[in-house]
Design an enzyme around this catalytic site. Structure first.
Site, short mmCIF file in Angstrom:
data_model
loop_
_atom_site.label_atom_id
_atom_site.label_comp_id
_atom_site.label_asym_id
_atom_site.label_seq_id
_atom_site.Cartn_x
_atom_site.Cartn_y
_atom_site.Cartn_z
N TYR A 71 -3.21 11.45 6.74
CA TYR A 71 -3.34 10.06 7.17
C TYR A 71 -2.33 9.19 6.43
O TYR A 71 -2.09 9.36 5.25
CB TYR A 71 -4.75 9.51 6.86
N GLU A 97 -13.63 -1.20 6.84
CA GLU A 97 -12.89 -1.44 8.10
C GLU A 97 -13.64 -0.88 9.30
O GLU A 97 -13.46 -1.35 10.42
CB GLU A 97 -11.49 -0.86 8.03
N HIS A 123 -9.15 6.87 2.77
CA HIS A 123 -9.51 7.08 4.18
C HIS A 123 -10.75 7.97 4.37
O HIS A 123 -10.73 8.91 5.17
CB HIS A 123 -8.31 7.68 4.92
N ARG A 176 0.86 -1.18 0.00
CA ARG A 176 0.00 0.00 0.00
C ARG A 176 0.90 1.23 0.00
O ARG A 176 1.91 1.25 0.73
CB ARG A 176 -0.89 0.00 1.25
N ASP A 218 -5.25 3.98 0.18
CA ASP A 218 -6.34 4.21 1.12
C ASP A 218 -6.72 5.69 1.09
O ASP A 218 -5.93 6.55 1.51
CB ASP A 218 -5.87 3.82 2.54
N GLU A 239 -4.44 -7.32 5.36
CA GLU A 239 -3.55 -6.22 5.75
C GLU A 239 -2.62 -6.69 6.85
O GLU A 239 -3.05 -7.37 7.79
CB GLU A 239 -4.38 -5.03 6.24
N ARG A 289 -13.77 -4.98 3.73
CA ARG A 289 -12.66 -4.83 4.67
C ARG A 289 -13.05 -5.15 6.11
O ARG A 289 -12.22 -5.03 7.01
CB ARG A 289 -12.16 -3.39 4.61
N TRP A 322 -11.19 12.03 8.88
CA TRP A 322 -9.73 11.86 8.96
C TRP A 322 -9.29 10.66 8.17
O TRP A 322 -9.94 9.63 8.16
CB TRP A 322 -9.30 11.69 10.42
N GLU A 376 -9.15 2.16 -1.48
CA GLU A 376 -9.85 1.85 -0.24
C GLU A 376 -10.52 3.06 0.38
O GLU A 376 -9.99 4.16 0.36
CB GLU A 376 -8.84 1.26 0.75
C1 CS2 Z 1 -6.25 2.37 8.09
C2 CS2 Z 1 -6.14 2.20 9.57
O1 CS2 Z 1 -5.03 0.37 7.98
C3 CS2 Z 1 -5.87 1.08 7.40
O2 CS2 Z 1 -6.41 0.80 6.33
O3 CS2 Z 1 -7.48 2.82 7.64
O4 CS2 Z 1 -4.80 2.39 9.90
C4 CS2 Z 1 -6.96 3.15 10.40
O5 CS2 Z 1 -6.54 4.48 10.17
C5 CS2 Z 1 -6.77 2.81 11.87
O6 CS2 Z 1 -7.09 1.47 12.06
C6 CS2 Z 1 -7.66 3.67 12.75
O7 CS2 Z 1 -7.51 3.26 14.09
MG MG Z 2 -8.02 1.93 5.83
#
Ligand code: CS2
Ligand code: MG
Length: 402
Positions: free
Chosen positions: A159, A262, A212, A147, A210, A339, A283, A402, A236
């Site tokens: 991020y 996620e 995000h 990634r 990602d 992941e 996810r 975020w 993602e």
């Molecule tokens: C992120 C995560 O790994 C990912 O894909 O989206 O690192 C996410 O930011 C964290 O799990 C938040 O606690």
């Molecule tokens: Mg993520």
């Protein structure tokens, strides 16, 4: 056999983790990860104050019955806290069952469907060059998928670009860090990252990215179109997915594969995304989506609709969750990718485990149960410290995802 003891272990070897341990009257113990990054004590209390009193004396083999007793019996359904608590109980019961039957959990989930669990690592850097150097290091370490996340010119922090190389720990003590955001700068910069990445790495390395939760559907459509020449494995969390039908807009404009989920905690968060084939990877992860029992349900629905799994596996979920994810990933038919953010050495010492990385794959090992333990004495040396995830604001100060 009956559940005779239950303990919630909160510790912080580099970051906060919440672990549930259930023990039967004949001394078999099982673990579940109940970590919810930034709201850990809410789940610890949900377990200690409301769930654990309900488990005493129950038959640990009745996994399905206990799951529905906790889900329907709470009356107030779903949500990240509830489902993380139910998930931890569920995984601990699968761990107990595997140990009692002297077999690894993947054998209880249908058996090994593949030789190993393909994983992807997190390459990041303050600029494109640093990001591509990190990607090359991951390839040299044997990762078969990477990634890419990079700093955005003009933005001090974004991020996915963190401190150090293998770890990315965005939480901060006391109060949340505030980051600033420009969608325009991001949309102009990310295609450059992947154009240069393909020049540097070629097209044989699956590359992931990602977003995000930070785009609107039409912005995500534009990004997806701009990334098509670079053949991503997935884009993602392009858009926050509370409005599942919003993904129809993205889907109608781009063939870039989409992954989301996620932050999902039940099948209801993704049923439309899956049944309308609006995504390519789901996810949802063991710890946050109600445990193995519920995640298998989500995977089976996904299988009917050409959607593959892509479980979340960040550093803020413990080795207990990763071990459970690997048993799931080894057995589920429509597996996509897992992941894998490496934990710190302290975390690995607190949670000794059987899983191992080899040639781009993880394998959970063949110990009965999950193949992971918790050293409670060592855990006590790392006391909990309140920590917050960052808050994002647009350049005009408006709060943004975020
Ligand atoms: C992120 C995560 O790994 C990912 O894909 O989206 O690192 C996410 O930011 C964290 O799990 C938040 O606690
Ligand atoms: Mg993520």
């Amino acid at each position: 056999m009956r559940i005779a003891d239950a303990e919630v272990i909160v510790c912080s070897p580099g970051r906060n983790f919440v672990t549930l341990r259930l023990t039967t009257d004949d001394g078999i113990s099982g673990l579940g990860d109940a970590t919810l990054n930034g709201r850990e004590l809410a789940v610890a209390s949900y377990l200690n104050d409301h769930v654990l009193p309900l488990l005493d004396g129950r038959d640990p083999f009745l996994i399905e019955d206990i799951w529905h007793f906790l889900y329907k019996g709470a009356y107030w359904r779903r949500g990240p806290v509830t489902m993380a608590a139910i998930g931890a109980v569920d995984v601990a019961l699968w761990d107990i069952k595997g140990k009692a039957l002297d077999t690894p959990v993947y054998n209880l989930l249908g058996g090994q469907a593949r030789e190993g669990v393909l994983v992807y690592g997190h390459a990041n850097g303050l600029d494109i060059d640093a990001t591509l150097q990190a990607a090359a290091r991951y390839v040299d370490m044997g990762y078969r998928a990477v990634r890419l996340q990079t700093g955005i010119p003009g933005l001090p922090a974004v991020y996915g670009v963190g401190r150090g190389d293998l770890f990315y720990e965005p939480t901060s003590q006391d109060m949340p860090d505030e980051e600033s955001w420009s969608t325009e700068a991001y949309l102009h910069h990310v295609p450059k990252l992947f154009a240069q990445a393909r020049d540097a790495l070629g097209y044989n390395v699956p590359l992931l990215h990602d977003a995000h939760h930070r785009l609107t559907p039409i912005e995500a459509a534009r990004l997806g179109q701009r990334l098509e020449p670079y053949d991503l494995f997935w884009l993602e969390d392009a858009v926050p997915a509370e409005l599942q039908e919003g993904f129809r807009i993205i889907r109608s404009h781009t063939t870039t594969p989409l992954a989301v989920g996620e932050v999902f905690n039940s099948i209801h968060d993704c049923q439309q995304l899956i049944t309308e084939q609006l995504i390519d990877f789901i996810r949802a992860t063991v710890a946050h989506a109600g445990g193995l029992t519920h995640l298998v349900r989500i995977a089976h629905l996904a299988e009917l609709h050409h959607v593959r799994t892509g479980c979340h596996g960040p550093v803020d979920l413990s080795p207990v969750n990763l071990a459970a994810s690997l048993h799931f990933g080894l057995a589920v038919h429509n597996f996509g990718i897992q992941e894998y953010m490496r934990h710190t050495e302290d975390t690995d010492r607190v949670f000794p485990h059987a899983y191992a990385f080899d040639d781009g794959y993880l394998h959970p090992g063949d110990r009965p149960g999950l193949g992971v333990d918790v050293d409670t004495e060592l855990a006590a040396a790392f006391p909990y410290r309140r920590a917050y995830l960052p808050v994002n604001r647009k350049l005009d100060g408006t709060v943004h995802s975020w």
